[in-house]
Design a protein around this motif. Structure first.
Motif, PDB file in Angstrom:
ATOM      1  N   SER B 279       0.741  -0.917   0.043  1.00  0.00           N
ATOM      2  CA  SER B 279       0.348  -0.165  -0.016  1.00  0.00           C
ATOM      3  C   SER B 279       0.983   1.498  -0.056  1.00  0.00           C
ATOM      4  CB  SER B 279      -1.129  -0.156   1.446  1.00  0.00           C
ATOM      5  OG  SER B 279      -1.163  -1.395   0.912  1.00  0.00           O
ATOM      6  N   ILE B 280       2.137   1.057   0.638  1.00  0.00           N
ATOM      7  CA  ILE B 280       2.634   2.511   0.991  1.00  0.00           C
ATOM      8  C   ILE B 280       4.122   2.210  -0.458  1.00  0.00           C
ATOM      9  CG2 ILE B 280       4.407   3.329   2.244  1.00  0.00           C
ATOM     10  CD1 ILE B 280       3.641   2.273   4.606  1.00  0.00           C
ATOM     11  N   SER B 281       4.640   1.741  -1.058  1.00  0.00           N
ATOM     12  CA  SER B 281       5.270   1.612  -2.281  1.00  0.00           C
ATOM     13  C   SER B 281       4.740   1.489  -3.614  1.00  0.00           C
ATOM     14  CB  SER B 281       6.345   0.497  -2.173  1.00  0.00           C
ATOM     15  OG  SER B 281       5.362  -0.842  -2.725  1.00  0.00           O
ATOM     16  N   THR B 282       4.013   1.128  -3.543  1.00  0.00           N
ATOM     17  CA  THR B 282       2.967   1.504  -4.839  1.00  0.00           C
ATOM     18  C   THR B 282       2.605   2.434  -5.226  1.00  0.00           C
ATOM     19  OG1 THR B 282       1.904  -1.156  -4.750  1.00  0.00           O
ATOM     20  CG2 THR B 282       1.486   0.091  -6.574  1.00  0.00           C
ATOM     21  N   PRO B 283       1.740   3.120  -4.639  1.00  0.00           N
ATOM     22  CA  PRO B 283       1.399   4.433  -4.803  1.00  0.00           C
ATOM     23  C   PRO B 283       2.401   5.425  -4.883  1.00  0.00           C
ATOM     24  CG  PRO B 283       0.667   3.897  -3.273  1.00  0.00           C
ATOM     25  CD  PRO B 283       1.217   2.514  -3.301  1.00  0.00           C
ATOM     26  N   SER B 284       3.410   4.885  -4.363  1.00  0.00           N
ATOM     27  CA  SER B 284       4.707   5.927  -4.282  1.00  0.00           C
ATOM     28  C   SER B 284       6.118   5.355  -5.249  1.00  0.00           C
ATOM     29  CB  SER B 284       5.094   6.037  -2.477  1.00  0.00           C
ATOM     30  OG  SER B 284       4.930   6.128  -2.025  1.00  0.00           O
ATOM     31  N   GLN B 285       5.430   4.129  -5.557  1.00  0.00           N
ATOM     32  CA  GLN B 285       6.727   4.608  -6.585  1.00  0.00           C
ATOM     33  C   GLN B 285       7.818   3.819  -6.125  1.00  0.00           C
ATOM     34  OE1 GLN B 285       5.906   6.801 -10.007  1.00  0.00           O
ATOM     35  NE2 GLN B 285       4.644   5.125 -10.817  1.00  0.00           N
ATOM     36  N   ILE B 286       8.055   3.058  -5.188  1.00  0.00           N
ATOM     37  CA  ILE B 286       9.440   2.553  -4.950  1.00  0.00           C
ATOM     38  C   ILE B 286       9.273   1.363  -3.958  1.00  0.00           C
ATOM     39  CG2 ILE B 286       9.981   4.686  -3.406  1.00  0.00           C
ATOM     40  CD1 ILE B 286       8.662   3.890  -1.085  1.00  0.00           C
ATOM     41  N   ARG B 287      10.358   1.333  -4.155  1.00  0.00           N
ATOM     42  CA  ARG B 287      10.743  -0.485  -4.190  1.00  0.00           C
ATOM     43  C   ARG B 287      10.663  -0.635  -2.582  1.00  0.00           C
ATOM     44  NH1 ARG B 287      11.751  -3.913  -8.795  1.00  0.00           N
ATOM     45  NH2 ARG B 287      11.905  -2.132 -10.443  1.00  0.00           N
ATOM     46  N   PHE B 288      10.993  -2.249  -1.595  1.00  0.00           N
ATOM     47  CA  PHE B 288      11.299  -2.588  -0.837  1.00  0.00           C
ATOM     48  C   PHE B 288      12.222  -3.705  -0.456  1.00  0.00           C
ATOM     49  CE2 PHE B 288       7.059  -4.365  -0.751  1.00  0.00           C
ATOM     50  CZ  PHE B 288       6.587  -5.400   0.047  1.00  0.00           C
ATOM     51  N   LYS B 289      12.338  -4.376   0.527  1.00  0.00           N
ATOM     52  CA  LYS B 289      12.982  -5.236   0.675  1.00  0.00           C
ATOM     53  C   LYS B 289      12.579  -5.692   2.323  1.00  0.00           C
ATOM     54  CE  LYS B 289      17.371  -6.439   0.647  1.00  0.00           C
ATOM     55  NZ  LYS B 289      18.616  -6.160   0.112  1.00  0.00           N
ATOM     56  N   LEU B 290      11.932  -6.330   2.648  1.00  0.00           N
ATOM     57  CA  LEU B 290      11.802  -6.902   4.056  1.00  0.00           C
ATOM     58  C   LEU B 290      12.842  -8.090   4.492  1.00  0.00           C
ATOM     59  CD1 LEU B 290       9.962  -6.655   7.183  1.00  0.00           C
ATOM     60  CD2 LEU B 290       8.242  -8.352   5.234  1.00  0.00           C
ATOM     61  N   GLU B 291      12.947  -7.499   6.072  1.00  0.00           N
ATOM     62  CA  GLU B 291      13.781  -9.007   6.553  1.00  0.00           C
ATOM     63  C   GLU B 291      13.334  -8.897   8.034  1.00  0.00           C
ATOM     64  OE1 GLU B 291      17.919  -7.038   5.976  1.00  0.00           O
ATOM     65  OE2 GLU B 291      18.018  -7.112   4.127  1.00  0.00           O
ATOM     66  N   GLN B 292      13.961  -9.593   8.214  1.00  0.00           N
ATOM     67  CA  GLN B 292      13.097 -10.256  10.011  1.00  0.00           C
ATOM     68  C   GLN B 292      12.735  -9.007  11.229  1.00  0.00           C
ATOM     69  OE1 GLN B 292      13.786 -12.930  10.908  1.00  0.00           O
ATOM     70  NE2 GLN B 292      12.392 -13.081  13.218  1.00  0.00           N
ATOM     71  N   ASP B 293      13.152  -8.363  11.449  1.00  0.00           N
ATOM     72  CA  ASP B 293      12.591  -6.729  11.861  1.00  0.00           C
ATOM     73  C   ASP B 293      13.353  -5.303  11.708  1.00  0.00           C
ATOM     74  OD1 ASP B 293      15.293  -7.111  13.184  1.00  0.00           O
ATOM     75  OD2 ASP B 293      14.293  -7.504  14.640  1.00  0.00           O
ATOM     76  N   LYS B 294      13.135  -5.784   9.790  1.00  0.00           N
ATOM     77  CA  LYS B 294      13.775  -4.446   9.663  1.00  0.00           C
ATOM     78  C   LYS B 294      13.162  -4.154   8.394  1.00  0.00           C
ATOM     79  CE  LYS B 294      18.230  -4.974   9.569  1.00  0.00           C
ATOM     80  NZ  LYS B 294      20.127  -4.748   9.512  1.00  0.00           N
ATOM     81  N   VAL B 295      13.288  -3.114   7.596  1.00  0.00           N
ATOM     82  CA  VAL B 295      12.253  -2.807   5.728  1.00  0.00           C
ATOM     83  C   VAL B 295      13.457  -1.474   5.294  1.00  0.00           C
ATOM     84  CG1 VAL B 295      10.354  -1.736   7.021  1.00  0.00           C
ATOM     85  CG2 VAL B 295      10.947  -3.138   4.700  1.00  0.00           C
ATOM     86  N   LEU B 296      13.674  -1.939   4.225  1.00  0.00           N
ATOM     87  CA  LEU B 296      14.275  -1.413   3.123  1.00  0.00           C
ATOM     88  C   LEU B 296      13.507  -1.085   2.579  1.00  0.00           C
ATOM     89  CD1 LEU B 296      17.425   0.401   2.603  1.00  0.00           C
ATOM     90  CD2 LEU B 296      17.128  -1.562   1.062  1.00  0.00           C
ATOM     91  N   PHE B 297      13.320   0.593   2.115  1.00  0.00           N
ATOM     92  CA  PHE B 297      12.359   1.017   0.851  1.00  0.00           C
ATOM     93  C   PHE B 297      13.804   1.642  -0.103  1.00  0.00           C
ATOM     94  CE2 PHE B 297       8.769   0.846   4.018  1.00  0.00           C
ATOM     95  CZ  PHE B 297       8.182   0.954   3.606  1.00  0.00           C
ATOM     96  N   TYR B 298      13.949   1.793  -1.334  1.00  0.00           N
ATOM     97  CA  TYR B 298      14.503   2.195  -2.250  1.00  0.00           C
ATOM     98  C   TYR B 298      13.908   2.422  -3.279  1.00  0.00           C
ATOM     99  CZ  TYR B 298      14.697  -2.294  -3.837  1.00  0.00           C
ATOM    100  OH  TYR B 298      15.132  -3.921  -4.301  1.00  0.00           O
ATOM    101  N   ALA B 299      14.922   3.518  -3.462  1.00  0.00           N
ATOM    102  CA  ALA B 299      13.786   3.923  -4.804  1.00  0.00           C
ATOM    103  C   ALA B 299      13.772   3.100  -6.533  1.00  0.00           C
ATOM    104  CB  ALA B 299      15.099   4.537  -5.963  1.00  0.00           C
ATOM    105  N   GLU B 300      13.081   3.212  -7.041  1.00  0.00           N
ATOM    106  CA  GLU B 300      12.722   2.182  -8.373  1.00  0.00           C
ATOM    107  C   GLU B 300      14.266   1.821  -9.030  1.00  0.00           C
ATOM    108  OE1 GLU B 300       8.901   2.656 -10.389  1.00  0.00           O
ATOM    109  OE2 GLU B 300       8.726   0.959  -9.223  1.00  0.00           O
ATOM    110  N   ASP B 301      14.904   3.032  -9.198  1.00  0.00           N
ATOM    111  CA  ASP B 301      16.028   2.638 -10.519  1.00  0.00           C
ATOM    112  C   ASP B 301      17.296   2.421  -9.784  1.00  0.00           C
ATOM    113  OD1 ASP B 301      16.197   5.340  -8.942  1.00  0.00           O
ATOM    114  OD2 ASP B 301      15.826   7.001 -10.434  1.00  0.00           O
ATOM    115  N   THR B 302      16.942   2.125  -8.075  1.00  0.00           N
ATOM    116  CA  THR B 302      18.258   2.054  -7.775  1.00  0.00           C
ATOM    117  C   THR B 302      18.669   0.888  -7.836  1.00  0.00           C
ATOM    118  OG1 THR B 302      17.678   3.014  -5.329  1.00  0.00           O
ATOM    119  CG2 THR B 302      19.853   2.031  -5.355  1.00  0.00           C
ATOM    120  N   PRO B 303      19.965   0.559  -8.157  1.00  0.00           N
ATOM    121  CA  PRO B 303      20.416  -1.058  -9.099  1.00  0.00           C
ATOM    122  C   PRO B 303      20.336  -1.866  -8.104  1.00  0.00           C
ATOM    123  CG  PRO B 303      22.732   0.270  -8.611  1.00  0.00           C
ATOM    124  CD  PRO B 303      21.286   1.439  -8.541  1.00  0.00           C
TER     125      PRO B 303
END
Lengths: 166, 303
Positions: B279-303
């Motif tokens: 819900s957060i990443s799609t409208p903002s056009q960002i990507r995310f990576k979920l780990e144990q108790d951390k989540v990283l949001f990063y730009a779509e064009d980041t390698p």
């Protein structure tokens, strides 16, 4: 802990000290009635304050109260003392001259004692009559043993000078 | 001769040498005689038994005994101490604030003394004095809470950013670092921010972000969405959205190459983390990576 308020402790303090309190005041002022009153007064005060005064402190407390009672209030009167064994001794081998001379000496001593400053007389008599040690008198009077020794020394010196007529 | 030697002599404290010297002196015989005669002196008679009886009659028999009074005196002392302690404890406890706090990913409902209800959102703290509550309805809030205030005296919510005053209504207050939002759902709310008063009728919001008052759209819902397990945002900088996400899921959020000031409008679910991330990443056009108790949001064009 022993408490002065306990009646047996209080009565033993009374037995041990009432006579000395009486003498102490008598030597100071030469008034038997005042001395008797002082005994009552001192022990009443001790009884009233029995929770605050420890048994060890009771003695000096008594003398302080008795002393303060007449501080600057009454003038010293003549201290009259008796001599032991002078007449009761039925087998008197001493010559009449000796007895007369002895009596004269005692009269001189009496006068000399009365002429002493009050604190010297009290110290001297507490030692000679009541057999109190210098340290005990020092505790009663609230001064050092040295001061008591000084009073004793001066008392003896003054008495001799008076008696020898110097 | 030592000092006070006459006193020492009477006390047998002179040394042999001193004693011999003293005995040779002219005055010795006089001193000897004084010592002898004074040793025979006697003080006036003192009748100790009589004195004791006089004392006893005066003290032990008539006057109220001091000794028997003691246990009672002792009891009074103890009683007085206990009374003081109890009074002190009573006053202390009464003057203490009632405090309710919520941890991350937690929510709690508080019923105030006048049956007003408060729902505390995650990581919030609410405190109030229970004493004289009817006359002084005042709560302190740090965090976010939804209030359903019973009718009565003025009800005040104090926050770092401002105070909210109402008489009886339903409203939501959120006060966090740099973010202050009040939404009125029923009745009329008065918001004092920087000593300016704002009247807030039902269906309106008052939002201050970093000290700047933002215009908001009308509110149509009857209660804040978070009370229905959803977090909704209308034109709110992304960093506050992510902060709310952290609070709701007790998770650590990191970002990479993302402008967290960009505005976000939308809703995320407070119970399902996968759904919420989408819900957060799609409208903002960002990507995310979920780990144990951390989540990283990063730009779509980041390698």
């Amino acid at each position: 802990m022993a408490n002065v308020c306990e009646e047996h402790i209080f009565s033993s303090i009374f037995k041990d000290n009432s006579k000395t309190v009486f003498n102490y005041i008598y030597y100071k002022f030469g008034n038997e009635e005042k001395a008797s009153d002082a005994v009552q007064e001192a022990f009443v005060k001790l009884w009233e304050n029995c929770t605050k005064v420890s048994p060890e402190k009771a003695k000096s407390y008594l003398y302080t109260v008795a002393n303060n009672l007449y501080l600057n209030v009454i003038k010293a009167e003549k201290v009259r003392l008796k001599y032991a064994d002078l007449h009761s001794n039925s087998i008197n081998r001493e010559s009449p001259e000796y007895v007369l001379e002895e009596k004269q000496f005692q009269k001189k001593l009496d006068d000399a004692l009365n002429a002493l400053p009050e604190n010297q007389r009290t110290t001297f008599l507490l030692n000679r009559i009541d057999g109190k040690k210098y340290s005990e008198i020092a505790e009663m009077e609230g001064v050092s043993v040295k001061a008591i020794e000084k009073r004793m020394h001066l008392a003896l010196k003054t008495l001799r000078e008076q008696i020898d007529g110097i | 001769m030592q000092e006070n030697y006459l006193a020492k002599w009477l006390n047998n404290e002179l040394s042999e040498k001193e004693l011999a010297e003293f005995k040779k002196s002219a005055e010795y015989s006089s001193y000897q005689r004084i010592a002898e005669a004074s040793g025979k002196l006697e003080a006036p008679d003192f009748n100790m038994d009589k004195a004791w009886n006089t004392f006893k009659d005066g003290r032990f028999d008539q006057s109220p005994k001091v000794v028997p009074l003691h246990p009672f005196k002792q009891f009074l002392r103890v009683a007085a101490v206990i009374a003081v302690l109890l009074t002190g404890a009573y006053i202390y406890l009464n003057s203490q604030d009632e405090i309710f706090t919520t941890q991350l990913a937690e929510r709690t409902e508080v019923v105030l003394p006048d049956a007003s209800e408060v729902i505390l959102n995650a990581d919030s703290r609410l405190s109030f004095k229970e004493r004289k509550w009817e006359d002084n309805r005042n709560v302190e809030l740090d965090g976010e809470a939804f209030f359903k205030v019973a009718k009565g005296q003025r009800f005040t919510v104090s926050t770092d950013a401002g105070t909210v005053t109402v008489l009886g209504t339903q409203f939501n207050v959120e006060s966090r670092d740099g973010f202050f939002e009040v939404t009125c759902y029923e009745g009329l709310v008065s918001v004092t921010h920087n000593s300016n008063e704002h009247k807030l009728p039902a269906g309106n919001s008052f939002v201050v972000i970093n000290g700047e008052i933002r215009a908001t759209d009308a509110v149509t819902s009857l209660a804040p969405s978070w009370t229905q397990n959803e977090s909704s945002f209308t034109s709110i900088p992304l960093k506050y959205v992510l902060a709310e996400f952290e609070r709701q899921f007790n998770i650590e959020v990191t970002t990479q190459n993302i402008n967290t000031e960009q505005l976000f409008t939308g809703t995320f679910d407070n119970t399902n983390i996968d759904l919420a991330l989408k819900s957060i990443s799609t409208p903002s056009q960002i990507r995310f990576k979920l780990e144990q108790d951390k989540v990283l949001f990063y730009a779509e064009d980041t390698p």
